[in-house]
Design a protein around this motif. Structure first.
Motif, PDB file in Angstrom:
ATOM      1  N   SER A   1      -5.369 -20.366  -8.088  1.00  0.00           N
ATOM      2  CA  SER A   1      -4.879 -21.657  -8.015  1.00  0.00           C
ATOM      3  C   SER A   1      -5.920 -22.388  -7.080  1.00  0.00           C
ATOM      4  O   SER A   1      -6.165 -23.520  -7.074  1.00  0.00           O
ATOM      5  CB  SER A   1      -3.535 -22.018  -7.613  1.00  0.00           C
ATOM      6  N   SER A   2      -6.374 -21.429  -6.073  1.00  0.00           N
ATOM      7  CA  SER A   2      -7.381 -22.226  -5.305  1.00  0.00           C
ATOM      8  C   SER A   2      -8.723 -22.681  -5.648  1.00  0.00           C
ATOM      9  O   SER A   2      -9.388 -23.542  -5.156  1.00  0.00           O
ATOM     10  CB  SER A   2      -7.825 -21.116  -3.996  1.00  0.00           C
ATOM     11  N   ALA A   3      -8.953 -22.291  -6.890  1.00  0.00           N
ATOM     12  CA  ALA A   3     -10.085 -22.843  -7.668  1.00  0.00           C
ATOM     13  C   ALA A   3      -9.778 -23.749  -8.696  1.00  0.00           C
ATOM     14  O   ALA A   3     -10.693 -24.660  -9.123  1.00  0.00           O
ATOM     15  CB  ALA A   3     -10.959 -21.646  -8.522  1.00  0.00           C
ATOM     16  N   GLY A   4      -8.628 -24.101  -9.135  1.00  0.00           N
ATOM     17  CA  GLY A   4      -8.002 -25.131  -9.955  1.00  0.00           C
ATOM     18  C   GLY A   4      -6.782 -24.748 -10.380  1.00  0.00           C
ATOM     19  O   GLY A   4      -6.155 -23.595 -10.646  1.00  0.00           O
ATOM     20  N   ALA A   5      -5.926 -26.069 -10.749  1.00  0.00           N
ATOM     21  CA  ALA A   5      -4.635 -25.912 -11.155  1.00  0.00           C
ATOM     22  C   ALA A   5      -4.620 -25.149 -12.682  1.00  0.00           C
ATOM     23  O   ALA A   5      -3.228 -24.981 -12.902  1.00  0.00           O
ATOM     24  CB  ALA A   5      -4.008 -27.050 -11.222  1.00  0.00           C
ATOM     25  N   ASP A   6      -5.465 -25.352 -13.484  1.00  0.00           N
ATOM     26  CA  ASP A   6      -5.604 -24.557 -14.645  1.00  0.00           C
ATOM     27  C   ASP A   6      -5.848 -23.145 -14.781  1.00  0.00           C
ATOM     28  O   ASP A   6      -6.523 -22.832 -15.695  1.00  0.00           O
ATOM     29  CB  ASP A   6      -6.481 -25.606 -15.631  1.00  0.00           C
ATOM     30  N   TRP A   7      -5.698 -22.627 -13.705  1.00  0.00           N
ATOM     31  CA  TRP A   7      -6.108 -21.037 -13.545  1.00  0.00           C
ATOM     32  C   TRP A   7      -5.544 -20.318 -14.734  1.00  0.00           C
ATOM     33  O   TRP A   7      -5.968 -19.269 -14.891  1.00  0.00           O
ATOM     34  CB  TRP A   7      -5.661 -20.514 -12.209  1.00  0.00           C
ATOM     35  N   GLN A   8      -4.252 -20.579 -15.397  1.00  0.00           N
ATOM     36  CA  GLN A   8      -3.653 -19.717 -16.150  1.00  0.00           C
ATOM     37  C   GLN A   8      -4.525 -19.815 -17.607  1.00  0.00           C
ATOM     38  O   GLN A   8      -4.618 -18.685 -18.354  1.00  0.00           O
ATOM     39  CB  GLN A   8      -2.124 -20.209 -16.628  1.00  0.00           C
ATOM     40  N   THR A   9      -5.291 -20.720 -17.718  1.00  0.00           N
ATOM     41  CA  THR A   9      -5.912 -20.887 -19.079  1.00  0.00           C
ATOM     42  C   THR A   9      -7.313 -21.221 -19.231  1.00  0.00           C
ATOM     43  O   THR A   9      -7.990 -20.996 -20.103  1.00  0.00           O
ATOM     44  CB  THR A   9      -5.217 -21.991 -19.825  1.00  0.00           C
ATOM     45  N   ASN A  10      -8.052 -21.406 -17.930  1.00  0.00           N
ATOM     46  CA  ASN A  10      -9.296 -21.950 -17.978  1.00  0.00           C
ATOM     47  C   ASN A  10     -10.339 -20.810 -17.533  1.00  0.00           C
ATOM     48  O   ASN A  10     -10.179 -20.448 -16.269  1.00  0.00           O
ATOM     49  CB  ASN A  10      -9.575 -23.446 -16.972  1.00  0.00           C
ATOM     50  N   ALA A  11     -11.067 -20.557 -18.483  1.00  0.00           N
ATOM     51  CA  ALA A  11     -12.256 -19.430 -17.943  1.00  0.00           C
ATOM     52  C   ALA A  11     -13.005 -19.788 -16.826  1.00  0.00           C
ATOM     53  O   ALA A  11     -13.317 -19.054 -16.311  1.00  0.00           O
ATOM     54  CB  ALA A  11     -12.813 -18.960 -19.218  1.00  0.00           C
ATOM     55  N   ALA A  12     -13.468 -20.955 -16.810  1.00  0.00           N
ATOM     56  CA  ALA A  12     -14.321 -21.483 -15.913  1.00  0.00           C
ATOM     57  C   ALA A  12     -13.811 -21.476 -14.467  1.00  0.00           C
ATOM     58  O   ALA A  12     -14.364 -21.083 -13.433  1.00  0.00           O
ATOM     59  CB  ALA A  12     -15.042 -22.829 -16.170  1.00  0.00           C
ATOM     60  N   THR A  13     -12.429 -21.985 -14.381  1.00  0.00           N
ATOM     61  CA  THR A  13     -11.748 -21.659 -13.054  1.00  0.00           C
ATOM     62  C   THR A  13     -11.522 -20.372 -12.651  1.00  0.00           C
ATOM     63  O   THR A  13     -11.909 -20.140 -11.678  1.00  0.00           O
ATOM     64  CB  THR A  13     -10.459 -22.681 -13.213  1.00  0.00           C
ATOM     65  N   GLN A  14     -11.198 -19.493 -13.544  1.00  0.00           N
ATOM     66  CA  GLN A  14     -10.961 -17.994 -13.208  1.00  0.00           C
ATOM     67  C   GLN A  14     -12.372 -17.189 -12.912  1.00  0.00           C
ATOM     68  O   GLN A  14     -12.350 -16.678 -11.629  1.00  0.00           O
ATOM     69  CB  GLN A  14     -10.503 -17.372 -14.575  1.00  0.00           C
ATOM     70  N   ILE A  15     -13.313 -17.863 -13.468  1.00  0.00           N
ATOM     71  CA  ILE A  15     -14.739 -17.247 -13.132  1.00  0.00           C
ATOM     72  C   ILE A  15     -14.937 -17.709 -11.772  1.00  0.00           C
ATOM     73  O   ILE A  15     -15.845 -16.714 -10.808  1.00  0.00           O
ATOM     74  CB  ILE A  15     -15.781 -17.738 -14.056  1.00  0.00           C
ATOM     75  N   GLU A  16     -14.911 -19.084 -11.373  1.00  0.00           N
ATOM     76  CA  GLU A  16     -15.244 -19.499 -10.318  1.00  0.00           C
ATOM     77  C   GLU A  16     -14.764 -18.771  -9.049  1.00  0.00           C
ATOM     78  O   GLU A  16     -15.084 -18.428  -7.946  1.00  0.00           O
ATOM     79  CB  GLU A  16     -15.165 -21.012 -10.137  1.00  0.00           C
ATOM     80  N   TRP A  17     -13.342 -18.429  -9.170  1.00  0.00           N
ATOM     81  CA  TRP A  17     -12.310 -18.052  -8.174  1.00  0.00           C
ATOM     82  C   TRP A  17     -13.013 -16.258  -8.215  1.00  0.00           C
ATOM     83  O   TRP A  17     -13.231 -15.842  -6.944  1.00  0.00           O
ATOM     84  CB  TRP A  17     -10.985 -17.965  -8.685  1.00  0.00           C
ATOM     85  N   GLY A  18     -13.167 -15.723  -9.194  1.00  0.00           N
ATOM     86  CA  GLY A  18     -13.544 -14.459  -9.245  1.00  0.00           C
ATOM     87  C   GLY A  18     -14.907 -14.168  -8.553  1.00  0.00           C
ATOM     88  O   GLY A  18     -15.080 -13.179  -7.844  1.00  0.00           O
TER      89      GLY A  18
END
Length: 213
Positions: free
Chosen positions: A172-189
């Protein structure tokens, strides 16, 4: 001459004329006159906003859970060999979000992810960080971890998403849509990898040595 500071103050005054609120003007003037270092959010500020703790920092408890999950996977694979059956795939795609852990079932839509498209996004984001030569390591790492599926969950640890964040809501530190947004997950990762292992190849090396990263 209309400087950026004067533009901010003028905009604040116009807000007051239209809708009132002396406090708004006072705050805008303070922000305009404050040094950039004072107005910018620090890592500590961001950590407080997202439940406390650096979302990229080392977490001994989480590392223990990951190590235990890796051991459980090995035990299952060994038992499957003895039973002459296929071992359980450590990754599954939940039909709905589990209770707790920051998940909101209403935000987890049905349907499948697009691992191929996710890889393309990941490669582009990796290159934007200047890590183009690290693609081979990242591709193998997240294929092993999640198959590049943004809805992947580890049945042994509960880690979630493309980078297998544990717990998932750290993303969630990368975006509120962390559950479903691949780009948000990749940014955090990518931020997690940089903070803990320096590079994707560093993370891949650790994963090869221990079974987790």
């Amino acid at each position: 001459m209309l400087t950026p500071k004067r533009a901010v103050i003028l905009g604040a005054v116009l807000l007051v004329v239209v809708g009132g609120g002396g406090f708004t003007v006072h705050t805008a003037i303070q922000n305009a006159s404050a040094p950039a270092s004072e107005s910018a959010l620090s890592l500590d500020d961001m950590a407080k906003m997202f439940g406390g703790g650096d979302p990229f920092a080392s977490d001994p408890k989480t590392d223990v859970l990951k190590a235990q999950a890796a051991q459980a996977l090995k035990a299952d694979e060994l038992k499957a060999t003895r039973d002459d059956r296929d071992p359980l795939d450590p990754i599954f795609i939940p039909k709905e979000a589990p209770g707790g852990g920051g998940f909101d079932p209403k935000e987890l839509p049905p349907g499948s992810s697009n691992p191929t498209g996710n890889k393309a996004i990941g490669k582009q984001m990796l290159e934007a960080r200047g890590w183009g030569d690290q693609w081979g390591c990242l591709e193998k790492l997240w294929t092993k971890e999640s198959g590049w599926n943004e809805r992947a969950m580890n049945r042994y640890s509960g880690a979630y998403g493309i980078p297998q964040s544990l717990p998932g809501h750290k993303m969630s530190s990368a975006g509120a849509d962390w559950q479903t947004n691949a780009a948000t997950q990749i940014e955090w990762g990518l931020g997690y990898i940089k903070g803990r292992y320096g590079t994707p190849c560093g993370a891949w090396g650790h994963s090869q040595a221990t079974g987790w990263y």
